[in-house]
Design an enzyme around this catalytic site. Sequence first.
Site, mmCIF file in Angstrom:
data_model
loop_
_atom_site.group_PDB
_atom_site.id
_atom_site.type_symbol
_atom_site.label_atom_id
_atom_site.label_comp_id
_atom_site.label_asym_id
_atom_site.label_seq_id
_atom_site.Cartn_x
_atom_site.Cartn_y
_atom_site.Cartn_z
ATOM 1 N N ARG A 1 28.402 31.699 20.757
ATOM 2 C CA ARG A 1 29.169 31.506 21.982
ATOM 3 C C ARG A 1 28.163 31.529 23.130
ATOM 4 O O ARG A 1 27.252 30.713 23.155
ATOM 5 C CB ARG A 1 30.258 32.579 22.084
ATOM 6 N N LYS B 1 39.850 42.725 31.336
ATOM 7 C CA LYS B 1 40.092 41.298 31.531
ATOM 8 C C LYS B 1 41.517 40.953 31.105
ATOM 9 O O LYS B 1 42.198 41.751 30.444
ATOM 10 C CB LYS B 1 39.084 40.480 30.725
ATOM 11 N N TYR C 1 70.531 28.530 19.142
ATOM 12 C CA TYR C 1 70.173 27.127 18.964
ATOM 13 C C TYR C 1 69.872 26.814 17.501
ATOM 14 O O TYR C 1 69.183 27.549 16.808
ATOM 15 C CB TYR C 1 68.934 26.780 19.787
ATOM 16 N N MET D 1 64.857 31.237 25.616
ATOM 17 C CA MET D 1 63.914 31.432 26.704
ATOM 18 C C MET D 1 64.058 32.794 27.382
ATOM 19 O O MET D 1 63.067 33.450 27.709
ATOM 20 C CB MET D 1 64.059 30.316 27.744
#
Length: 401
Positions: free
Chosen positions: A155, A55, A284, A332
Site C-alpha cells: 500500500r 479515523k 418487500y 430503508m
Amino acid sequence: MLSQEQSEKTVFSNDVVGGLRQRAWVEINLGALAHNVRQLKGLLAAKTALMAVVKADAYGHGAVTVARTALSAGANWLGVATIPEGIELRQAGIDAPILILGATHTPEQLKAIAHWQLQPTLCDPKQALVFSETLAATTGGNLPVHVKLDTGMSRLGPLWEQATEFVQLVHSLPHLQIASIYSHLATAENPDRRIMQQQQQRFETAIAQVQAASMSLPLLHLANSAATLTSPDLHYDLVRVGLAMYGLYPAAHLSSSVQLKPVLQVKARITQVKTIPPNTGVSYGHHFVSDRELRLAVVGIGYADGVPRNLSNRMEALICGRRIPQIGAITMDQLMLDVTAIPDVAVGEVVTLLGQEGKEQITADDWAAVLKTISWEILCGFKHRLPRVAVNREQGAGSRE
C-alpha cells in the site's frame, strides 16, 4: 475555535424536545472506552506510547468525544486518515499530536496541515520535495513528518529495500523533521505468524540500514490492534490501536490477552405491534411468509441507518434480554420482528440490535460472520442520522425504557 458543545452537537447531544431516543440511536459507553484504553496501556512498556486511531469518525463512535476520553485514559497520540478529520479534532480544542495516516500531496494540503499543526505521512520522494518547497515558500518553519515503509502491505510507502535512500532524502530536505518511521502489518490477526514475522524482519533490517548510514532513529512503530495484543516484541516506541480500543478483538484467538468491553450499542424503539394471520407476506418481496398467526413488531431503524439489508431474515435482536428473530426484508427506515414469544410487548419498547441485555449479547462480530465481512465495516456503517448518546456505565441487564 468551536466550543466543545458546538463541535459535538452533530454527533453527541442530550435529549431535546421530542427526545433523540424516540426512534433509534447509538449508545457510546465512555466508561467501557476508558477501560479498554487502560487495559491496552497495561500491555505496554513504560516507554511505549499508545495512539488512539479515531479515523472514520472513530469507527462510527464519534471522533471528538472518543479522542477526549481516550486521551484522558492514557492515550498519547491520535491517528486519523484525512486532513478534515484532523481539523475537526483541532477545532474541538484537542492539542495532542495527530498523525495523518493517509496520503497527502498538494501544496494546499500541506498548508492546511501546517496551519492546524497536524503531522503527515511521507510515502514517496516527490511528495517530500513538494512539502519541503512549499514550507520554504510559506511558513519557513519545520514540520514533523512520518516516513512510511512498505514491508508487505503493498500500500503506501517505498519498498523496504529503499528505506535508507528515502530516509536520507527526507533528512536532507529543509523544513522536514522526521518524527517517526513506521510500517503496517497485513496479517497480524492471523494465527499463522509467518508473514507478520517476515514483515517485522524487513522492518528491522530497514531500520538497521538507516542506523548504519549514521542517521539517528526517530520513533518506530509497527503494531496495529492485533499486533499489540500478540507480542511485546512488536510494540517498539508506539502502537496504533483502533478496533481493540472499541472493545472488539481482531481475531478470536487474541481474546485471552486482555479483557475488552464493547463500546457501541445500537438501539431502536418499536413503533407498531400487530397480529398477522398465517400465510401473510412480510415486507418487500414477501421473502418471509408467516406459517402461523404471529405477533409482529415494526422497529424504527433500517438500512439507511446502517443495518445491512443482507441481514434480512438472518439476524436477531434483543428485547428484555431475549433473542427475537427479525423477519422480512429490512427496509430503508424500518424492520420487523417476530415478537410472538413476548405477548406483552408494546409500542415504545426498546430493542437492542447490537449490545448486551442481561446474559445475551449481539456483537458486530456476529453480524460480520453472517455477512462474511469484518467487524470494522459494521462499526463504520452506522449513519449520522442515528444520534450518538454518551453513557458511562457497565454493561448490564436490559431495561424497558
